[in-house]
Scaffold this active site. Structure first.
Site, PDB file in Angstrom:
ATOM      1  N   ASP A  29      -6.500  -7.184   3.823  1.00 22.69           N
ATOM      2  CA  ASP A  29      -7.614  -6.548   3.084  1.00 22.69           C
ATOM      3  C   ASP A  29      -8.346  -7.555   2.515  1.00 22.69           C
ATOM      4  O   ASP A  29      -9.750  -7.579   2.738  1.00 22.69           O
ATOM      5  CB  ASP A  29      -7.019  -5.711   1.950  1.00 22.69           C
ATOM      6  CG  ASP A  29      -8.047  -4.934   1.257  1.00 22.69           C
ATOM      7  OD1 ASP A  29      -9.027  -4.276   1.586  1.00 22.69           O
ATOM      8  OD2 ASP A  29      -8.131  -5.027  -0.102  1.00 22.69           O
TER       9      ASP A  29
ATOM     10  N   LYS B 127       2.675 -15.934   2.274  1.00 25.05           N
ATOM     11  CA  LYS B 127       3.113 -16.542   1.145  1.00 25.05           C
ATOM     12  C   LYS B 127       4.358 -16.824   1.046  1.00 25.05           C
ATOM     13  O   LYS B 127       5.349 -16.392   0.201  1.00 25.05           O
ATOM     14  CB  LYS B 127       2.500 -15.804  -0.128  1.00 25.05           C
ATOM     15  CG  LYS B 127       2.705 -16.717  -1.334  1.00 25.05           C
ATOM     16  CD  LYS B 127       1.292 -17.832  -1.536  1.00 25.05           C
ATOM     17  CE  LYS B 127       1.907 -18.556  -2.735  1.00 25.05           C
ATOM     18  NZ  LYS B 127       0.571 -19.471  -3.024  1.00 25.05           N
TER      19      LYS B 127
ATOM     20  N   TYR C 272       0.750  -1.210   0.086  1.00 22.56           N
ATOM     21  CA  TYR C 272       0.020   0.015  -0.063  1.00 22.56           C
ATOM     22  C   TYR C 272       0.877   1.086   0.096  1.00 22.56           C
ATOM     23  O   TYR C 272       0.432   2.395  -0.342  1.00 22.56           O
ATOM     24  CB  TYR C 272      -0.905   0.041   1.023  1.00 22.56           C
ATOM     25  CG  TYR C 272      -2.230  -0.830   1.107  1.00 22.56           C
ATOM     26  CD1 TYR C 272      -2.331  -2.223   0.815  1.00 22.56           C
ATOM     27  CD2 TYR C 272      -3.349   0.022   1.195  1.00 22.56           C
ATOM     28  CE1 TYR C 272      -3.334  -2.821   0.773  1.00 22.56           C
ATOM     29  CE2 TYR C 272      -4.634  -0.770   0.635  1.00 22.56           C
ATOM     30  CZ  TYR C 272      -4.379  -1.979   0.727  1.00 22.56           C
ATOM     31  OH  TYR C 272      -5.602  -2.931   0.576  1.00 22.56           O
TER      32      TYR C 272
ATOM     33  N   ASP D 219      -3.405 -18.759   0.265  1.00 26.95           N
ATOM     34  CA  ASP D 219      -4.310 -19.215  -0.589  1.00 26.95           C
ATOM     35  C   ASP D 219      -5.061 -20.721   0.112  1.00 26.95           C
ATOM     36  O   ASP D 219      -6.412 -20.675  -0.108  1.00 26.95           O
ATOM     37  CB  ASP D 219      -3.642 -20.119  -1.782  1.00 26.95           C
ATOM     38  CG  ASP D 219      -2.338 -20.628  -1.717  1.00 26.95           C
ATOM     39  OD1 ASP D 219      -1.772 -20.296  -0.577  1.00 26.95           O
ATOM     40  OD2 ASP D 219      -1.843 -21.689  -2.458  1.00 26.95           O
TER      41      ASP D 219
ATOM     42  N   ASP E 160     -12.116  -9.010   4.330  1.00 28.92           N
ATOM     43  CA  ASP E 160     -13.415  -8.881   3.683  1.00 28.92           C
ATOM     44  C   ASP E 160     -14.259 -10.395   3.349  1.00 28.92           C
ATOM     45  O   ASP E 160     -15.185 -10.453   3.557  1.00 28.92           O
ATOM     46  CB  ASP E 160     -13.366  -7.991   2.223  1.00 28.92           C
ATOM     47  CG  ASP E 160     -13.493  -6.490   2.827  1.00 28.92           C
ATOM     48  OD1 ASP E 160     -13.564  -6.200   3.879  1.00 28.92           O
ATOM     49  OD2 ASP E 160     -13.422  -5.672   1.720  1.00 28.92           O
TER      50      ASP E 160
HETATM   51  C1  LIG Z   1     -10.318   2.121   0.063  1.00 29.25           C
HETATM   52  C2  LIG Z   1      -9.367   0.755   0.446  1.00 29.25           C
HETATM   53  C3  LIG Z   1      -7.994   1.821  -0.144  1.00 29.25           C
HETATM   54  C4  LIG Z   1      -9.114   0.269   1.556  1.00 29.25           C
HETATM   55  C5  LIG Z   1      -7.982  -0.526   1.721  1.00 29.25           C
HETATM   56  O1  LIG Z   1      -7.734  -1.399   0.878  1.00 29.25           O
HETATM   57  O2  LIG Z   1      -7.459  -0.586   2.753  1.00 29.25           O
HETATM   58  C6  LIG Z   1     -10.507  -0.475   2.111  1.00 29.25           C
HETATM   59  O3  LIG Z   1     -10.672  -1.550   1.000  1.00 29.25           O
HETATM   60  C7  LIG Z   1     -10.373  -0.911   3.380  1.00 29.25           C
HETATM   61  O4  LIG Z   1     -10.087  -2.199   3.576  1.00 29.25           O
HETATM   62  O5  LIG Z   1     -10.378  -0.155   4.192  1.00 29.25           O
HETATM   63  C1  LIG Z   2       3.103 -23.943  -4.630  1.00 31.14           C
HETATM   64  C2  LIG Z   2       2.746 -22.559  -5.120  1.00 31.14           C
HETATM   65  C3  LIG Z   2       3.706 -21.932  -5.425  1.00 31.14           C
HETATM   66  C4  LIG Z   2       1.509 -22.318  -5.953  1.00 31.14           C
HETATM   67  C5  LIG Z   2       1.250 -21.196  -6.370  1.00 31.14           C
HETATM   68  O1  LIG Z   2       1.048 -20.106  -5.435  1.00 31.14           O
HETATM   69  O2  LIG Z   2       1.321 -20.723  -7.643  1.00 31.14           O
HETATM   70  C6  LIG Z   2       0.182 -22.995  -5.792  1.00 31.14           C
HETATM   71  O3  LIG Z   2      -0.292 -22.392  -4.754  1.00 31.14           O
HETATM   72  C7  LIG Z   2      -0.563 -22.967  -6.975  1.00 31.14           C
HETATM   73  O4  LIG Z   2      -1.467 -22.076  -7.029  1.00 31.14           O
HETATM   74  O5  LIG Z   2      -0.401 -23.836  -7.783  1.00 31.14           O
END
Ligand SMILES: CC(C)[C@H](C(=O)O)[C@@H](O)C(=O)O
Ligand SMILES: CC(C)[C@H](C(=O)O)[C@@H](O)C(=O)O
Lengths: 346, 346
Positions: A241, A185, A139, A217, A245
């Site tokens: 973020d 990650k 950010y 992930d 959400d």
């Molecule tokens: C508006 C945006 C920049 C903000 C962020 O990503 O931090 C919002 O999504 C939040 O999470 O407060």
């Molecule tokens: C193992 C890892 C690096 C890989 C990625 O993040 O791409 C896996 O999560 C995928 O999505 O195939």
């Protein structure tokens, strides 16, 4: 000297939300002898209209002088995104006040569990908190470039920035179920590997807290597939973020969920997690609970008035159990009816 | 000349999965006169054990010479993460073969809808595809640094990299419901703003496709709250990693979901989205469908044998409707029973 609260009324539904929150604050304070003083400042779209920028100097100074800040919601179709946007004001206020820790609780209200897209059986025992780093990472990292042939963003974390957010997360975990999940990650990112190293350094100070590590992930699956696994999650600005959400869908309506953005000094900003809901504005339809819960969190954490916060939470629960609900949570009550009922139930 | 398929048998449950997929391939090919030749190569943990690196030169050369690649799953507790890890082999093969587009279908099998953490009513009409950029972004951007006091990762996108993935996404949208959602964080990231600009340049070539833009945080909510909104999503490497795994919870078991990683030449790698399931290995318990569907996708896209692919899909649907299911999808069948039944149903 009374407690000083800066109130940022915001855009579209923002003012209604703020008035609802302040009405409940007034009622609970009169009952229990809590003295405070509200100072309102323009922020977001309103401030752009008035003075051409989303965070005017006077607003920032007022927030700096205050003991706590209440924000409703800003932005909407009237203002652009990027540049002098309302949202840019959010990024600025976080950084100017050093609000580096964003606390996002995921709490399930049994009364509205049918509103969730997720099955009630999956939601059982779900109660966790995401601690999101809020003033660094991609950010704010430099360089950020848009050239003809390529664009570039930079994720940077300094050691001290990671250490302080990790400590906040350990403190939350200590006061809850003593289970901390570090989401990153690390199989790809250098910043993630530094986060892991720092967690391992801080960990000995919290022997009671069990720590595990999860790739972002995998976490994005588990938040939906098995949300009861989590107690406290700590993660960086961008992952926080997205995941916070995502987690916000579990309770069934964004209209229920408050948040804290806290700094080193103990100063904090309290706000609903949702936006200014332009299509609902000025129709007495917005769910006031996210704002009222923001007030409750403020009383609990900034002013240490657990008693008042507990009274508000109990009044909300009672009101929901009486079936007084706005449309977003499956009822027909107006905003004003919910607010009156909550005050009556105090 | 027969069609050449490279088979990477992988680790733990990987070989069982591959054998299941190849058994179905053999059966459907004999019935319909499809000629092919399988060449097996070590990859992942197995390759580390044999020659000290996850993607041996001979494996890469074999994949380069092949018309299509089948991969089961690699990695597991035996090998470390980072450095010469099995996962590093994944990143290398993607880049070495130029597999820049990862296609992740989210399809709901009605027969197992009860397995989903999400309510059946929410899943109605859900059928979308995530097109994830796979060989650039923060996964490969330089500099990447771990210093004493800070760490740093770089997201870079070159214009040509964005343009080609955007075109792939428009093509998918054109062949489906003509609705493309571009997911990014354009209110913060310069790379996202460039993505949006390039989408707007490519768009005129696809007048039939409706395009909308969504921030990644909003998308992470909508994928669970209203998955039927989506048809095709296009997004960058990191966001695609997170969102495609999030979407993978919707069908109810990861064991059902295949993927394509495709390059410019039309060459592609087909693999289940899940890992090598070390705790299930060698017990005849793994769900073979994700691998069998990978075979089906290969027949459809690399070899243009829609007829064979359709037969496989129909046989899977029939098998599920007969209640022949592995434990992950609520049944008691063994892997071998499912495979026999699917072959029988061809
Ligand atoms: C508006 C945006 C920049 C903000 C962020 O990503 O931090 C919002 O999504 C939040 O999470 O407060
Ligand atoms: C193992 C890892 C690096 C890989 C990625 O993040 O791409 C896996 O999560 C995928 O999505 O195939």
């Amino acid at each position: 000297m009374p407690n000083r609260i800066a109130a940022l009324y915001g855009d579209y539904s923002g003012p209604e939300m703020m008035r609802a929150g302040l009405a409940v604050l007034k009622a609970v304070s009169q009952k229990n002898g809590f003295e405070y003083q509200i100072e309102a400042y323009p922020f977001g779209g309103e401030a752009i209209d008035q003075v051409g920028e989303p965070l005017p100097e006077q607003t920032l100074a007022g927030c700096q002088a205050a003991d706590a800040i209440l924000l409703s919601a800003i932005g909407g179709p009237k203002w652009s995104v990027g540049g002098q946007s309302p949202e840019a004001g959010l990024l600025k206020i976080r950084q100017a006040l050093g609000l580096f820790a964003n606390i996002r609780p995921t709490h399930i209200d049994q009364a509205i569990i049918d509103q969730s897209p997720v099955k009630a059986s999956v939601l059982e025992n779900t109660d966790f908190v995401i601690v999101r780093e809020l003033t660094s990472g991609i950010y704010f990292g430099q360089p950020r470039e848009e050239e003809i042939d390529q664009a570039l963003d930079t994720t940077i974390y300094r050691r001290a920035e990671v250490e302080r957010i990790v400590r906040v997360a350990f403190e939350y975990a200590k006061g809850r179920q003593q289970h901390l999940t570090v989401v990153d990650k690390a199989n790809v990112l250098a910043t993630s590997r530094m986060w892991r190293a720092i967690v391992k350094e801080v960990q000995p100070a919290y022997p009671e807290v069990e720590v595990d590590y999860m790739y972002v992930d995998a976490a994005s699956m588990k938040i939906i597939a098995e949300p009861s696994f989590f107690d406290v999650i700590v993660t960086d600005n961008l992952f926080g973020d997205i995941l916070s959400d995502e987690a916000a869908v579990l309770p069934g309506s964004l209209g229920m969920i408050p948040s804290i953005s806290q700094g080193a000094s103990g100063k904090a900003l309290y706000e609903p997690i949702h936006g200014s809901a332009p299509t609902l504005a000025n129709q007495d339809r917005i769910n006031p609970i996210s704002m009222i819960r923001s007030v409750s969190l403020m009383l609990r954490y900034s002013f240490k008035r657990t008693d008042l916060a507990d009274q508000i939470e109990a009044a909300i629960a009672k009101t929901l159990s009486q079936g007084v609900m706005t449309a977003d949570i499956g009822g027909q009550a107006k905003t004003s009816e919910m607010v009156s009922k909550i005050i009556q139930n105090l």
